[in-house]
Design a protein around this motif. Structure first.
Motif, PDB file in Angstrom:
ATOM      1  N   TYR A 188       1.053  -1.192   0.080  1.00  0.00           N
ATOM      2  CA  TYR A 188      -0.007   0.148  -0.116  1.00  0.00           C
ATOM      3  C   TYR A 188       0.815   1.544  -0.120  1.00  0.00           C
ATOM      4  O   TYR A 188       0.499   2.027   0.616  1.00  0.00           O
ATOM      5  CB  TYR A 188      -1.024  -0.038   1.036  1.00  0.00           C
ATOM      6  CG  TYR A 188      -2.026  -1.234   1.391  1.00  0.00           C
ATOM      7  CD1 TYR A 188      -2.822  -1.426   0.237  1.00  0.00           C
ATOM      8  CD2 TYR A 188      -1.684  -2.182   2.350  1.00  0.00           C
ATOM      9  CE1 TYR A 188      -3.599  -2.476   0.270  1.00  0.00           C
ATOM     10  CE2 TYR A 188      -2.446  -3.361   2.342  1.00  0.00           C
ATOM     11  CZ  TYR A 188      -3.138  -3.612   1.425  1.00  0.00           C
ATOM     12  OH  TYR A 188      -4.292  -4.634   1.465  1.00  0.00           O
ATOM     13  N   GLY A 189       1.951   1.252  -0.701  1.00  0.00           N
ATOM     14  CA  GLY A 189       2.526   2.495  -0.713  1.00  0.00           C
ATOM     15  C   GLY A 189       3.668   2.659   0.208  1.00  0.00           C
ATOM     16  O   GLY A 189       4.720   3.678   0.199  1.00  0.00           O
ATOM     17  N   PHE A 190       3.737   1.726   1.186  1.00  0.00           N
ATOM     18  CA  PHE A 190       4.838   1.935   2.201  1.00  0.00           C
ATOM     19  C   PHE A 190       6.216   1.356   1.734  1.00  0.00           C
ATOM     20  O   PHE A 190       5.931   0.151   1.048  1.00  0.00           O
ATOM     21  CB  PHE A 190       4.285   1.183   3.477  1.00  0.00           C
ATOM     22  CG  PHE A 190       3.259   2.175   4.387  1.00  0.00           C
ATOM     23  CD1 PHE A 190       3.729   3.008   5.353  1.00  0.00           C
ATOM     24  CD2 PHE A 190       2.020   1.764   4.049  1.00  0.00           C
ATOM     25  CE1 PHE A 190       2.845   3.773   5.945  1.00  0.00           C
ATOM     26  CE2 PHE A 190       1.120   2.627   4.675  1.00  0.00           C
ATOM     27  CZ  PHE A 190       1.440   3.596   5.681  1.00  0.00           C
ATOM     28  N   PRO A 191       7.486   1.793   2.177  1.00  0.00           N
ATOM     29  CA  PRO A 191       8.317   1.192   1.859  1.00  0.00           C
ATOM     30  C   PRO A 191       8.485  -0.306   2.557  1.00  0.00           C
ATOM     31  O   PRO A 191       8.047  -0.516   3.665  1.00  0.00           O
ATOM     32  CB  PRO A 191       9.574   2.039   2.349  1.00  0.00           C
ATOM     33  CG  PRO A 191       9.096   2.617   3.619  1.00  0.00           C
ATOM     34  CD  PRO A 191       7.475   2.796   2.980  1.00  0.00           C
ATOM     35  N   ALA A 192       9.444  -1.002   1.952  1.00  0.00           N
ATOM     36  CA  ALA A 192       9.600  -2.589   2.445  1.00  0.00           C
ATOM     37  C   ALA A 192      10.773  -2.414   3.372  1.00  0.00           C
ATOM     38  O   ALA A 192      11.740  -2.356   3.128  1.00  0.00           O
ATOM     39  CB  ALA A 192       9.957  -3.624   1.282  1.00  0.00           C
ATOM     40  N   LEU A 193      10.513  -2.556   4.641  1.00  0.00           N
ATOM     41  CA  LEU A 193      11.516  -2.346   5.790  1.00  0.00           C
ATOM     42  C   LEU A 193      11.920  -3.563   6.373  1.00  0.00           C
ATOM     43  O   LEU A 193      12.807  -3.678   7.127  1.00  0.00           O
ATOM     44  CB  LEU A 193      10.749  -1.313   6.930  1.00  0.00           C
ATOM     45  CG  LEU A 193      10.354  -0.027   6.423  1.00  0.00           C
ATOM     46  CD1 LEU A 193       9.529   0.446   7.768  1.00  0.00           C
ATOM     47  CD2 LEU A 193      11.477   0.749   5.989  1.00  0.00           C
ATOM     48  N   GLY A 194      11.473  -4.707   6.051  1.00  0.00           N
ATOM     49  CA  GLY A 194      12.016  -5.938   6.462  1.00  0.00           C
ATOM     50  C   GLY A 194      11.794  -6.256   7.835  1.00  0.00           C
ATOM     51  O   GLY A 194      10.682  -5.994   8.395  1.00  0.00           O
ATOM     52  N   LEU A 195      12.865  -6.282   8.474  1.00  0.00           N
ATOM     53  CA  LEU A 195      12.923  -6.749  10.066  1.00  0.00           C
ATOM     54  C   LEU A 195      12.641  -5.448  10.745  1.00  0.00           C
ATOM     55  O   LEU A 195      11.926  -5.440  11.826  1.00  0.00           O
ATOM     56  CB  LEU A 195      14.202  -7.413  10.557  1.00  0.00           C
ATOM     57  CG  LEU A 195      14.202  -7.847  11.921  1.00  0.00           C
ATOM     58  CD1 LEU A 195      13.307  -9.001  12.010  1.00  0.00           C
ATOM     59  CD2 LEU A 195      15.697  -8.584  11.966  1.00  0.00           C
ATOM     60  N   ALA A 196      13.056  -4.377  10.445  1.00  0.00           N
ATOM     61  CA  ALA A 196      12.687  -3.147  11.064  1.00  0.00           C
ATOM     62  C   ALA A 196      11.190  -2.715  10.935  1.00  0.00           C
ATOM     63  O   ALA A 196      10.618  -2.433  11.849  1.00  0.00           O
ATOM     64  CB  ALA A 196      13.563  -1.984  10.412  1.00  0.00           C
ATOM     65  N   GLY A 197      10.525  -3.085  10.066  1.00  0.00           N
ATOM     66  CA  GLY A 197       9.003  -2.998   9.968  1.00  0.00           C
ATOM     67  C   GLY A 197       8.378  -3.793  11.039  1.00  0.00           C
ATOM     68  O   GLY A 197       7.381  -3.295  11.598  1.00  0.00           O
TER      69      GLY A 197
END
Length: 462
Positions: A188-197
């Motif tokens: 939905y337009g958010f950046p892919a942050l991986g583990l930080a997400g």
């Protein structure tokens, strides 16, 4: 002192305990499910990410467990005051508990934020530490609301009003799952942050849960009369230091117990990524089942504390043994499931049919077999500790825990796992030995300790 308790009284206490414990246990299970979901979703990113998540989560969980344990002193003090009908004393306890949570949040947040340095100090692989560090810096934003929520949860539980807690925690867990999906994969337009997400999502869920419970308290007629959020700047030294006196040994015991498990996690890390990943799978499963007896333990603390406030030592003793028995019964069932269905449990985390995961699957199944051995002991020790907290007896249990977990459990685990070459399985047998010793001695202490009369309101005011 010997006395006879009728069967009907025991049954009535079981019902009372369950009425209080079921929402609390459900809330603990839902809150534990947050870490469970995080582990499952990190598994989608590979074994390296699971290992990094294990290291990061171990630091965050042990620090939050310690902080939440310290502020949980709100529960026995508020329950005792509630049982004695001291409305103003309940108000003082919860307000000073919120102040204590703010003070504790500062150092805990700083340690979590700089957790990467701590991991390197303990000899973890730099690449894995780098991944864990981004998670820790994200989830650090959830320390303050997490501790404050623990205070409010202890407050409503002490007043036998735990039902909103489970609804709020379930809502927070669902929010965390959705947040993980969006922020980890960049939807939905958010950046892919991986583990930080995953870290940011967990922090957001802590803020949401705290806000929801605060709103509930302010709007509920039976709770807002305690003015939990008024005069928060006012320092009432006697109440505050009584919370510290009771809470710090609880917190130190929590960090000794949590640190025991964290230390084993670090030792697992030194045995390689496969061992660490298998440990995380089995350990996270054990943590999830442990949430139910933790909820029962909280309910036991409240029931014992309320009976102390009513000056009813027989009721307090019965409430404690009922809580211990219920915890042991539940964990016995979980131990059987661990023993009978290990592969199905492991398959919840990773693809057990993938040959690349064969080594992790094999070791995780072995560790679940060992975990089956310590389930009952874990249920008993946490129930006995909860009963003793209801009596505000926290210093001697601290010494018992130090001996059981570090003096005996870790020593035996290290000897079996590293010195004698049994690896991860040997380290886990240290859990069995340490928890069994703690369960035995804590239960003995509760059965023999003299139950004191409660302090009157004038003894805890400035």
């Amino acid at each position: 002192m010997s006395y006879t308790i009728s069967k009907s009284r025991v049954i009535a206490e079981i019902k009372e305990c369950l009425v209080l414990a079921v929402p609390l246990a459900g809330a603990q299970l839902s809150q534990g499910a947050t870490t469970f979901v995080d582990t499952v979703m990190t598994g989608m990113l590979g074994s390296q990410i699971i290992a990094a998540g294990a290291l990061g989560a171990s630091i965050f969980q042990v620090l939050m467990y310690m902080g939440s344990a310290i502020v949980s002193s709100v529960s026995p003090l508020a329950a005792e005051a509630y049982g004695a009908g001291q409305v103003e004393q309940v108000s003082r306890v919860v307000r000073q508990g919120l102040l204590l949570s703010l003070i504790l949040a500062v150092p805990i947040t700083l340690i979590v934020w700089n957790g990467g340095t701590l991991l390197l100090f303990f000899g973890q692989e730099p690449k894995t530490v780098a991944l864990a560090e981004v998670y820790l810096k994200a989830i650090a934003w959830g320390c303050l609301p997490g501790l404050s929520f623990a205070v409010l949860r202890s407050f409503v539980s002490a007043l036998s009003q735990p039902r909103p807690v489970i609804a709020i925690v379930i809502g927070g867990t669902l929010l965390n799952i959705v947040g993980n999906y969006i922020l980890m994969f960049g939807k939905y337009g958010f950046p892919a942050l991986g583990l930080a997400g995953i870290g940011y999502s967990s922090a957001l869920s802590f803020w949401a849960m705290f806000a929801a419970l605060a709103i509930y308290i302010l709007s509920h007629p039976q709770l807002r009369i305690y003015y939990a959020f008024s005069a928060l700047h006012q320092f009432e030294s006697k109440v505050f230091w009584e919370l510290v006196r009771v809470g710090v040994p609880i917190g130190v015991l929590a960090i000794l117990e949590g640190g025991f498990f964290t230390c084993v996690t670090f030792l697992m890390g030194q045995l390689g990524t496969v061992t660490l990943a298998a440990h995380q799978i089995a350990f996270q499963t054990a943590v999830l089942t442990f949430m139910i007896p933790v909820g029962l333990s909280i309910a036991t603390t409240v029931r014992v504390g309320q009976f102390v406030g009513q000056e009813n030592p027989q009721g307090a003793r019965l409430a404690g043994f009922v809580g211990i028995g219920l915890g042991a019964t539940f964990m016995a069932v979980m131990g059987i499931l661990f023993w009978v269905f290990p592969e199905r449990i492991v398959s919840l985390y990773i693809d057990t049919t993938n040959p690349k995961n064969a080594a992790v699957v094999s070791l995780a199944k072995q560790l679940l077999g060992v975990a089956a051995m310590f389930q009952i002991a874990d249920g008993i020790q946490v129930g006995a500790a909860g009963a003793l907290r209801g009596l505000k007896d926290t210093r001697i249990p601290l010494l018992i825990g130090a001996l059981a977990y570090w003096g005996i459990g870790l020593t035996c685990g290290y000897t079996l796992g590293l010195l004698l070459g049994f690896g991860g399985v040997g380290l886990w047998w240290g859990f069995v030995i340490g928890l069994a010793l703690a369960a035995t001695v804590l239960t003995w202490r509760f059965s023999t300790i003299e139950i004191q009369k409660p302090l009157k309101i004038g003894q805890l005011v400035n």
